[in-house]
Design a protein around this motif. Structure first.
Motif, short mmCIF file in Angstrom:
data_model
loop_
_atom_site.label_atom_id
_atom_site.label_comp_id
_atom_site.label_asym_id
_atom_site.label_seq_id
_atom_site.Cartn_x
_atom_site.Cartn_y
_atom_site.Cartn_z
N THR A 69 0.85 -1.19 0.00
CA THR A 69 0.00 0.00 0.00
C THR A 69 0.88 1.24 0.00
OG1 THR A 69 -0.13 -0.02 2.41
CG2 THR A 69 -1.90 -1.11 1.22
N GLU A 70 0.33 2.32 -0.48
CA GLU A 70 1.08 3.56 -0.55
C GLU A 70 0.31 4.64 0.20
OE1 GLU A 70 2.19 6.68 -4.04
OE2 GLU A 70 2.64 4.56 -4.42
N LEU A 71 1.03 5.41 0.97
CA LEU A 71 0.42 6.49 1.74
C LEU A 71 0.59 7.78 0.95
CD1 LEU A 71 -0.79 7.64 4.38
CD2 LEU A 71 1.55 7.92 5.18
N SER A 72 -0.52 8.44 0.70
CA SER A 72 -0.44 9.73 0.04
C SER A 72 -1.25 10.72 0.86
CB SER A 72 -0.96 9.65 -1.39
OG SER A 72 -2.32 9.27 -1.38
N THR A 73 -0.76 11.94 0.92
CA THR A 73 -1.44 12.96 1.70
C THR A 73 -1.61 14.21 0.85
OG1 THR A 73 0.63 13.83 2.56
CG2 THR A 73 -0.45 12.14 3.87
N THR A 74 -2.54 15.02 1.28
CA THR A 74 -2.72 16.32 0.64
C THR A 74 -2.12 17.39 1.54
OG1 THR A 74 -4.85 16.66 1.70
CG2 THR A 74 -4.87 15.54 -0.44
#
Length: 103
Positions: A69-74
């Motif tokens: 899984t990949e963590l992406s944030t704004t």
């Protein structure tokens, strides 16, 4: 006349196991169950590194493989890592107090 409807007619329904695959899995399970003592003694004869490698390879047949899984944030919910440098017991106490004060 060709089927241009996009609908599937006949064949196995979704989720039903292939008969041959189920038979092979049952046979393999029977083989493993009846040779556990031999497998265990063979594993004990290996060097520790080789033993771990074999166990990890065999675990692929028992445990499901997890998807990465990949963590992406704004920018609104930016992830800010907390870096803690602890060198003395006093540092630990100070960090605990700062954490408690903050949260």
């Amino acid at each position: 006349m060709a089927n241009n409807t996009g609908q599937k007619f006949g064949g196995r329904t979704k989720g039903v196991t292939n008969k041959d695959t189920a038979e092979i899995r049952n046979s393999f399970q029977y083989l493993i169950e009846n040779n556990l003592e031999q497998l265990e003694s063979d594993l004990k004869e290996l060097k520790p590194f080789e033993r771990i490698k074999v166990i990890l390879e065999l675990s692929k047949f028992v445990l499901p493989t997890l998807k990465a899984t990949e963590l992406s944030t704004t920018t609104e919910n930016a992830f800010i890592p907390i870096v803690v440098n602890i060198t003395t017991p006093e540092d630990v106490k100070r960090m605990i107090n700062e954490f408690n004060d903050q949260y």
